[in-house]
Write an enzyme that holds these catalytic residues in place. Structure first.
Site, mmCIF file in Angstrom:
data_model
loop_
_atom_site.group_PDB
_atom_site.id
_atom_site.type_symbol
_atom_site.label_atom_id
_atom_site.label_comp_id
_atom_site.label_asym_id
_atom_site.label_seq_id
_atom_site.Cartn_x
_atom_site.Cartn_y
_atom_site.Cartn_z
ATOM 1 N N HIS A 1 3.676 8.792 -0.102
ATOM 2 C CA HIS A 1 2.463 8.054 0.275
ATOM 3 C C HIS A 1 1.608 7.947 -0.983
ATOM 4 O O HIS A 1 1.546 8.877 -1.775
ATOM 5 C CB HIS A 1 1.734 8.869 1.349
ATOM 6 C CG HIS A 1 0.468 8.277 1.840
ATOM 7 N ND1 HIS A 1 -0.772 8.721 1.434
ATOM 8 C CD2 HIS A 1 0.245 7.279 2.714
ATOM 9 C CE1 HIS A 1 -1.703 8.024 2.061
ATOM 10 N NE2 HIS A 1 -1.109 7.132 2.844
ATOM 11 N N ASP B 1 4.061 0.330 9.536
ATOM 12 C CA ASP B 1 3.366 1.608 9.650
ATOM 13 C C ASP B 1 2.428 1.551 10.851
ATOM 14 O O ASP B 1 1.464 0.794 10.855
ATOM 15 C CB ASP B 1 2.569 1.856 8.355
ATOM 16 C CG ASP B 1 1.907 3.217 8.325
ATOM 17 O OD1 ASP B 1 1.944 3.926 9.348
ATOM 18 O OD2 ASP B 1 1.350 3.570 7.268
ATOM 19 N N GLU C 1 7.054 3.785 9.996
ATOM 20 C CA GLU C 1 6.224 4.908 9.531
ATOM 21 C C GLU C 1 5.266 5.423 10.603
ATOM 22 O O GLU C 1 4.584 4.639 11.256
ATOM 23 C CB GLU C 1 5.431 4.444 8.300
ATOM 24 C CG GLU C 1 4.584 5.536 7.657
ATOM 25 C CD GLU C 1 4.060 5.114 6.289
ATOM 26 O OE1 GLU C 1 4.778 4.380 5.578
ATOM 27 O OE2 GLU C 1 2.936 5.493 5.935
HETATM 28 CA CA CA Z 1 0.845 5.506 6.294
#
Ligand code: CA
Length: 392
Positions: free
Chosen positions: A319, A217, A243
């Site tokens: 999320h 991410d 991400e």
């Molecule tokens: Ca994130």
């Protein structure tokens, strides 16, 4: 006593079963339930729980994103609660509409849907408690009893490859079968230290071995060109989920990265309602959609986003950052709407959170999975006295 035909018998017997097994359901059939109070509680550490009380003595619990907790609590206490007090809590869509359309000029990206999320989750919890059914059953039925979760490990930009690798190895030793390394850059000043990012992923892969899934991410930290270059380079580390590589506002950049990179690109934690997800899908085209139940106006809106994901053949991987109520809601949701065994987000320190002590039946973790709670609604029993001793 007159004899009953089969249809009459079933109706009487059914009502008797309902009255015995689910006294609240029988009550709800006889009387219209009424919301009597909507109470936000800001807790130590900046979390925000929401309690929705009814005249039947049933209380639903929800949670708001901690990003704007005190402001959300203010909105709920001074405006949102009053809008639905007196309404039937089982009319969830009507309650949602009542709040959403009366307050959307506060901004439908951020605080407004976050505050609404806490209330919406509590209303679904009430529906579960009234019917005696777990939330996953109300949403269509779970596909698995235990949901695979990944340890979400953040702060990479301010840490070292060695420290990030140590934390990932600890998660693997705890039983996690997947980890995510978050850089936490944010969209300002992109491309600050790409060599270190790559060194971090190399060190993490080395530390966890080949058997543990690795997600990455960027937290919006790359320009599109860099995101494409990095996205190709990290294939060697067998990254399965890439991400927010670019700024959340750069839909064209996302589309270019998705087109150029083979690793599935994930996005959505900065989107809130069905309309933002529609635009995200149409313009940014990420492979994996990430609505967050405590941000995106709650379970009701997440269900609509799940339908959008399905219609567009997108993967769904919400999320999720909150250890108790938010996590319970997400376990129910993903057990229903995520058809495959994709690992779902769990904050690295969630299992050690002091908040678990506020519940009589904390969530269960085993072998890298968390159990979908089995009790009515969210399946979490909040100890209100303990919660009051934990207020901010
Ligand atoms: Ca994130």
């Amino acid at each position: 006593m007159t004899s009953l035909n089969r249809r009459q018998f079933l109706r009487v017997a059914g009502a008797a079963v309902m009255a015995t097994a689910f006294p609240h359901a029988a009550y709800a059939q006889e009387h219209k339930l009424v919301i009597t109070a909507v109470e936000p509680y800001v807790l130590k550490g900046g979390k925000c729980f929401v309690l929705v009380r009814t005249d039947a003595g049933i209380t639903g619990i929800g949670e708001v994103s901690p990003m704007n907790a005190p402001a959300a609590a203010h909105l709920i206490a001074n405006q949102f609660g009053g809008l639905i007090t007196g309404m039937n809590p089982l009319d969830i869509d009507r309650c949602w509409d009542r709040i959403f359309y009366a307050t959307y000029k506060q901004g439908v990206m951020g605080l407004q849907p976050e505050a609404l999320a806490g209330i919406d989750i509590a209303l679904w919890d009430i529906l579960g408690k009234v019917t005696g059914l777990p939330l996953c059953q109300l949403l269509g039925g779970k596909r698995r009893d235990w949901v695979r979760v990944y340890a979400s490990i953040g702060g990479g930009a301010r840490s070292t490859p060695e420290k990030m690798a140590e934390r990932a190895a600890r998660a693997a030793a705890q039983g996690f079968t997947a980890v995510k390394i978050r850089m936490d850059y944010g969209p300002v000043a992109p491309d600050t230290d790409v060599p270190k990012d790559l060194a971090t992923l190399a060190a993490v892969r080395e530390a966890i071995g080949d058997g543990v899934e690795l997600k990455f991410d960027v937290n919006n930290g790359y320009s599109a060109q860099t995101a494409i270059r990095v996205g190709k380079e990290i294939e060697q580390f067998n990254v399965t989920h890439y991400e927010e590589p670019v700024a959340q506002t750069d839909y064209a950049g996302y589309a270019a990265v998705v087109e150029a990179v083979d690793i599935p690109v994930a996005a959505g934690e900065h989107e809130y309602t069905r309309w933002q997800f529609r635009d995200l899908i149409e313009q940014a085209n990420p492979d994996i959609l990430q609505p967050d139940l405590v941000k995106c106006a709650g379970i009701s809106e997440a269900v609509k986003i799940a339908a959008l994901a399905s219609a567009h053949h997108k993967l769904l991987c919400p999320h999720q950052t909150q250890p108790t109520i938010g996590q319970a809601a997400n376990l129910h949701f993903t057990s229903v709407f995520v058809a495959n065994d994709m690992a779902q987000e769990l904050a690295e320190d969630a299992l050690d959170s002091a908040l678990h002590a506020l519940f009589k039946n904390p969530l269960e973790f085993k072998d890298g999975r968390m159990k979908v709670p089995e009790g009515p609604g969210l399946g979490l029993e909040l100890d209100e006295d303990r919660m009051r001793s934990f207020l901010a």
